[in-house]
Design an enzyme around this catalytic site. Structure first.
Site, PDB file in Angstrom:
ATOM      1  N   ASP A  51       0.852  -1.182   0.000  1.00 38.11           N
ATOM      2  CA  ASP A  51       0.000   0.000   0.000  1.00 38.11           C
ATOM      3  C   ASP A  51       0.897   1.245   0.000  1.00 38.11           C
ATOM      4  O   ASP A  51       2.117   1.143   0.151  1.00 38.11           O
ATOM      5  CB  ASP A  51      -0.895  -0.047   1.243  1.00 38.11           C
ATOM      6  CG  ASP A  51      -1.784   1.167   1.377  1.00 38.11           C
ATOM      7  OD1 ASP A  51      -2.395   1.565   0.362  1.00 38.11           O
ATOM      8  OD2 ASP A  51      -1.867   1.727   2.483  1.00 38.11           O
ATOM      9  N   LYS A  55     -11.543   6.321  -3.097  1.00 33.32           N
ATOM     10  CA  LYS A  55     -11.982   7.549  -2.432  1.00 33.32           C
ATOM     11  C   LYS A  55     -13.477   7.845  -2.630  1.00 33.32           C
ATOM     12  O   LYS A  55     -14.117   8.383  -1.720  1.00 33.32           O
ATOM     13  CB  LYS A  55     -11.114   8.731  -2.886  1.00 33.32           C
ATOM     14  CG  LYS A  55      -9.628   8.557  -2.566  1.00 33.32           C
ATOM     15  CD  LYS A  55      -9.390   8.020  -1.145  1.00 33.32           C
ATOM     16  CE  LYS A  55      -7.927   7.735  -0.869  1.00 33.32           C
ATOM     17  NZ  LYS A  55      -7.719   6.815   0.243  1.00 33.32           N
TER      18      LYS A  55
END
Length: 270
Positions: free
Chosen positions: A11, A53
């Site tokens: 990540d 998002k």
């Protein structure tokens, strides 16, 4: 040498850059305020971390406390059009600010060098969309962090986390022939789910990332008792998501990989 780890998929925010994962959390607070004059807290902004998002904003709108505030202001729950409006406010703010959070977390550069010395390839993926990643990736490279491949949350038609697709796209790009010889590393639960869904070993990071939720400076001055409480909170969430291992930060990864390699050499399989 077949029964060993061949690649790690890392990540970004809270794992390799941006200790505490502050770049996205602060921007979510500002985007809600800018688009609709609705206040959310940093703690609330952290809850869905790891998702794409747009999906993150959607999940925030479903938090009972946020939904109650929204209902009080608009007499209805958040709609898809509302999410679009908040996302439209979020994007330019995040693109502008992400370079300020592009420095590698302590230990990352040395860890990447150690993994590469073992012949391990470095993949990566993020809950950030491509427009943000196109700013973050070169900024991080300027600080010395440059993975072999990266995938953004909006790159693939199938979607992002908690699905396996970004991790699997790394497998394809890196030419890895077995997902069970890959390790997915993340500081948030959706990224652990991503790795499990891709058939990989998973390692959660309990201190450097979102669940611990402290800046590097705050962490450095924190009492041992406070660190222990925060670490336990973060580790419990990551283990609950199914992580095979949980450590403090990426600096601890080589030791974990040595342990996994020993298990693989003994014939253990996922």
């Amino acid at each position: 040498m077949m029964n060993r780890i061949h690649a790690v998929i890392l990540d970004w925010a809270g794992t390799t850059v941006d200790f505490g994962s502050f770049a996205p959390t602060q921007i979510f607070v500002e985007a809600f305020r800018q688009a609709f004059d609705v206040e959310i807290t940093l703690a609330e902004a952290r809850v869905p971390m790891g998702l794409g998002k747009w999906q993150h904003i959607e999940a925030l709108g479903k938090l009972p406390a946020v939904d109650a505030r929204w209902q009080a202001k608009f007499s209805r729950s958040m709609s898809a059009a509302d999410i679009d409006a908040i996302y439209a406010a979020f994007m330019p703010l995040q693109i502008a600010k992400v370079v300020d959070f592009s420095s590698p977390i302590a230990g990352v550069i040395d860890t990447i060098a150690a993994l590469r010395a073992e012949g391990i390839k470095i993949g990566s993926c993020s809950g950030y969309p491509r427009a943000v990643m196109e700013r973050l990736v070169p900024a991080a490279a300027g600080h010395g962090y440059c993975p072999d491949h990266w995938v953004a949350t909006d790159d693939l038609a199938a979607g992002g986390r908690p699905g396996p697709w970004m991790a699997l796209q790394n497998v394809i790009a890196l030419g890895i022939d077995a997902v069970a010889h890959c390790v997915k590393v993340d500081d948030a639960a959706p990224g652990i789910s991503e790795g499990l869904n891709a058939g990989m070993w998973t390692v959660g990071l309990a201190v450097s990332g979102n669940e611990f939720g402290a800046t590097w400076d705050a962490y450095q001055t924190m009492s041992k008792e406070d660190v222990a409480v925060r670490r336990e909170h973060a580790a419990s969430k990551l283990y609950a998501a199914g992580a095979h291992y949980v450590v403090d930060s990426l600096a601890d990864l080589p030791e974990v990989i040595a342990h996994i390699n020993a298990r693989l050499a003994q014939g253990e399989r996922l």
